[in-house]
Design a protein around this motif. Structure first.
Motif, PDB file in Angstrom:
ATOM      1  N   ALA A 170      17.142  51.040  59.399  1.00 56.73           N
ATOM      2  CA  ALA A 170      16.081  51.683  60.191  1.00 56.73           C
ATOM      3  C   ALA A 170      14.698  51.094  59.916  1.00 56.73           C
ATOM      4  N   GLY A 171      14.587  50.293  58.873  1.00 64.87           N
ATOM      5  CA  GLY A 171      13.295  49.717  58.529  1.00 64.87           C
ATOM      6  C   GLY A 171      12.358  50.704  57.861  1.00 64.87           C
ATOM      7  N   VAL A 172      12.920  51.682  57.158  1.00 63.49           N
ATOM      8  CA  VAL A 172      12.135  52.691  56.454  1.00 63.49           C
ATOM      9  C   VAL A 172      11.998  52.264  54.994  1.00 63.49           C
ATOM     10  N   GLU A 173      10.777  51.997  54.556  1.00 67.21           N
ATOM     11  CA  GLU A 173      10.564  51.503  53.195  1.00 67.21           C
ATOM     12  C   GLU A 173      10.602  52.625  52.159  1.00 67.21           C
ATOM     13  N   ASP A 174      10.003  53.764  52.481  1.00 68.24           N
ATOM     14  CA  ASP A 174       9.932  54.883  51.529  1.00 68.24           C
ATOM     15  C   ASP A 174      10.643  56.093  52.120  1.00 68.24           C
ATOM     16  N   PHE A 175      11.963  56.133  51.962  1.00 67.69           N
ATOM     17  CA  PHE A 175      12.730  57.226  52.576  1.00 67.69           C
ATOM     18  C   PHE A 175      12.469  58.568  51.901  1.00 67.69           C
ATOM     19  N   LYS A 176      12.097  58.551  50.608  1.00 72.66           N
ATOM     20  CA  LYS A 176      11.816  59.808  49.918  1.00 72.66           C
ATOM     21  C   LYS A 176      10.540  60.458  50.464  1.00 72.66           C
ATOM     22  N   LYS A 177       9.550  59.644  50.749  1.00 71.43           N
ATOM     23  CA  LYS A 177       8.303  60.155  51.320  1.00 71.43           C
ATOM     24  C   LYS A 177       8.558  60.770  52.686  1.00 71.43           C
ATOM     25  N   LEU A 178       9.325  60.080  53.522  1.00 64.89           N
ATOM     26  CA  LEU A 178       9.642  60.602  54.850  1.00 64.89           C
ATOM     27  C   LEU A 178      10.490  61.863  54.742  1.00 64.89           C
ATOM     28  N   GLY A 179      11.386  61.885  53.757  1.00 63.59           N
ATOM     29  CA  GLY A 179      12.199  63.078  53.532  1.00 63.59           C
ATOM     30  C   GLY A 179      11.358  64.278  53.144  1.00 63.59           C
ATOM     31  N   MET A 180      10.342  64.081  52.331  1.00 67.27           N
ATOM     32  CA  MET A 180       9.462  65.192  51.955  1.00 67.27           C
ATOM     33  C   MET A 180       8.650  65.662  53.154  1.00 67.27           C
ATOM     34  N   GLU A 181       8.232  64.751  54.008  1.00 71.60           N
ATOM     35  CA  GLU A 181       7.540  65.152  55.242  1.00 71.60           C
ATOM     36  C   GLU A 181       8.451  66.055  56.077  1.00 71.60           C
ATOM     37  N   MET A 182       9.721  65.710  56.125  1.00 75.98           N
ATOM     38  CA  MET A 182      10.690  66.506  56.865  1.00 75.98           C
ATOM     39  C   MET A 182      10.803  67.909  56.272  1.00 75.98           C
ATOM     40  N   PHE A 183      10.857  68.018  54.946  1.00 74.16           N
ATOM     41  CA  PHE A 183      10.990  69.330  54.318  1.00 74.16           C
ATOM     42  C   PHE A 183       9.722  70.168  54.467  1.00 74.16           C
ATOM     43  N   LEU A 184       8.574  69.530  54.562  1.00 72.63           N
ATOM     44  CA  LEU A 184       7.341  70.277  54.823  1.00 72.63           C
ATOM     45  C   LEU A 184       7.385  70.898  56.210  1.00 72.63           C
ATOM     46  N   VAL A 185       7.955  70.171  57.167  1.00 75.10           N
ATOM     47  CA  VAL A 185       8.147  70.720  58.510  1.00 75.10           C
ATOM     48  C   VAL A 185       9.145  71.883  58.449  1.00 75.10           C
ATOM     49  N   LYS A 186      10.188  71.696  57.674  1.00 75.67           N
ATOM     50  CA  LYS A 186      11.219  72.731  57.528  1.00 75.67           C
ATOM     51  C   LYS A 186      10.649  73.992  56.899  1.00 75.67           C
ATOM     52  N   SER A 187       9.617  73.839  56.060  1.00 75.02           N
ATOM     53  CA  SER A 187       9.019  74.968  55.354  1.00 75.02           C
ATOM     54  C   SER A 187       8.039  75.749  56.218  1.00 75.02           C
ATOM     55  N   ALA A 188       7.689  75.220  57.374  1.00 75.33           N
ATOM     56  CA  ALA A 188       6.725  75.889  58.245  1.00 75.33           C
ATOM     57  C   ALA A 188       7.418  77.020  58.998  1.00 75.33           C
ATOM     58  N   VAL A 189       7.298  78.238  58.472  1.00 72.06           N
ATOM     59  CA  VAL A 189       8.008  79.376  59.059  1.00 72.06           C
ATOM     60  C   VAL A 189       7.076  80.360  59.766  1.00 72.06           C
ATOM     61  N   LYS A 190       5.767  80.195  59.591  1.00 72.37           N
ATOM     62  CA  LYS A 190       4.819  81.123  60.211  1.00 72.37           C
ATOM     63  C   LYS A 190       4.893  81.022  61.726  1.00 72.37           C
ATOM     64  N   GLY A 191       4.883  82.178  62.353  1.00 70.89           N
ATOM     65  CA  GLY A 191       4.952  82.223  63.806  1.00 70.89           C
ATOM     66  C   GLY A 191       6.354  82.363  64.352  1.00 70.89           C
ATOM     67  N   ALA A 192       7.344  82.098  63.520  1.00 66.68           N
ATOM     68  CA  ALA A 192       8.736  82.241  63.963  1.00 66.68           C
ATOM     69  C   ALA A 192       9.183  83.688  63.815  1.00 66.68           C
ATOM     70  N   SER A 193       9.990  84.172  64.732  1.00 62.07           N
ATOM     71  CA  SER A 193      10.480  85.549  64.670  1.00 62.07           C
ATOM     72  C   SER A 193      11.513  85.690  63.559  1.00 62.07           C
ATOM     73  N   PRO A 194      11.698  86.914  63.034  1.00 62.77           N
ATOM     74  CA  PRO A 194      12.732  87.127  62.008  1.00 62.77           C
ATOM     75  C   PRO A 194      14.114  86.666  62.461  1.00 62.77           C
ATOM     76  N   ARG A 195      14.458  86.912  63.717  1.00 65.51           N
ATOM     77  CA  ARG A 195      15.781  86.510  64.212  1.00 65.51           C
ATOM     78  C   ARG A 195      15.906  84.983  64.258  1.00 65.51           C
ATOM     79  N   THR A 196      14.847  84.318  64.662  1.00 63.20           N
ATOM     80  CA  THR A 196      14.864  82.858  64.680  1.00 63.20           C
ATOM     81  C   THR A 196      15.079  82.303  63.283  1.00 63.20           C
ATOM     82  N   LEU A 197      14.391  82.881  62.306  1.00 60.49           N
ATOM     83  CA  LEU A 197      14.531  82.413  60.930  1.00 60.49           C
ATOM     84  C   LEU A 197      15.922  82.724  60.378  1.00 60.49           C
ATOM     85  N   LEU A 198      16.426  83.920  60.659  1.00 61.20           N
ATOM     86  CA  LEU A 198      17.748  84.306  60.167  1.00 61.20           C
ATOM     87  C   LEU A 198      18.829  83.369  60.690  1.00 61.20           C
ATOM     88  N   LEU A 199      18.710  82.982  61.952  1.00 57.77           N
ATOM     89  CA  LEU A 199      19.764  82.182  62.583  1.00 57.77           C
ATOM     90  C   LEU A 199      19.507  80.678  62.521  1.00 57.77           C
TER      91      LEU A 199
END
Length: 305
Positions: A170-199
């Protein structure tokens, strides 16, 4: 009769990306295959698809009269409607063997690794098919997601090897850095409904004749849930009643300190307490080191039921 590849209901990144990666492989092998999904994608999966310029798979919950490759599950509880009317061509999975059966022989790639996309990568290698850069990048992030950046006890040498090779493609030099960016997105739960988060990552299991539903949210800081737990518990109770479930559990997993806060709504809380040798306080308990629902939660729960 069309052919599809599709993962489980309430699809996570592995289900979505494995449907894409397997479909491309099968198509390259001369068997036209379309990726599909059994639900909406999560913010994490959306990040993966946008990062590598991939389209969402087709939303489809019934494959009656179609051919189907199953990815990332083999349990009927996670299957589409009318599965008996679907021609199952194969299963590619990294979970325990479930209860799906077929009337004819099928292709099976089932391996004890951290992610289905690790297995799909091995399939590409086996058939000597080149992986496009964008699909390789998505597969790489799906593996990093499922293995929690290699921290999960489900992670194997095969997973780390696959990530490194896919990052190179894929031409990704720092996959750990990109992976942490992904988990920061995953951690963004504000604004989501309880049902959305549960499922967001929720699966039902049959344990001793009881319907047990277990969801998991992986974040980099559990404080994001401080003001949400009351609403989450209320929705868990409602969802338990709606589905006639014995138990609904939600694992709030902190990937930085490596452990999970369990939220539990159950007809018999002692089953959960005995499984983890920990007492629930106001229907909650912290379990050190638990990152994997598949390897650290389901097996011990099944023994109790």
């Amino acid at each position: 009769m069309q052919t599809y590849a599709c993962g489980h209901i309430n699809p996570d990144s592995d289900s979505i990306v494995s449907a894409i990666s397997l479909s491309y492989l099968k198509t390259e092998l001369g068997e036209a295959c379309t990726p599909a999904r059994q639900g909406e994608i999560s913010p994490e999966t959306e990040f993966i698809l946008k990062t590598f310029g991939l389209e969402k798979p087709l939303l489809k919950n019934d494959f009656s009269g179609d051919n189907l490759y199953i990815t990332d599950y083999s349990d009927l509880a996670q299957a589409p409607h009318n599965l008996k009317e679907t021609n199952i061509l194969g299963i590619v999975d990294h979970h325990k063997l479930g209860d799906i059966t077929t009337s004819t022989p099928l292709e099976c790639w089932i391996r004890p690794v951290g992610c289905t996309n690790t297995i799909v990568k091995e399939m590409y290698d086996h058939y000597k098919i080149d992986i496009p850069k964008n699909i390789a990048g998505a597969m790489m992030l799906a593996i990093l997601s499922d293995t929690v950046l290699f921290k999960s006890p489900t992670c194997t040498k095969a997973d780390t090897k696959a990530v490194k090779e896919l990052a190179h493609i894929a031409g990704v030099e720092d996959f750990k850095k990109l992976g942490m960016e992904m988990f920061l997105v995953k951690s963004a739960v504000k604004g989501a409904s309880p049902r959305t988060l549960l499922l967001r990552d929720f699966k039902d299991f049959d344990m001793g004749g009881h319907k047990i539903g277990i969801g998991q949210l992986e974040v980099v800081d559990l404080k994001v849930f401080d003001e949400m737990k009351e609403a989450l518990f209320a929705d868990m109770k409602a969802y338990k009643h709606e589905g006639h479930r014995h138990t609904v559990m939600l694992l709030l997993t902190d990937i930085m300190i490596e452990g999970s806060q369990f939220l539990v709504v159950s007809d018999d809380e002692s089953k959960i307490e005995n499984a983890f040798n920990t007492k629930l306080v106001n229907h909650e308990m912290w379990v050190e080191g638990v990152l994997s629902r598949k390897k650290q939660v389901i097996p011990v729960m099944e023994k109790q039921f």
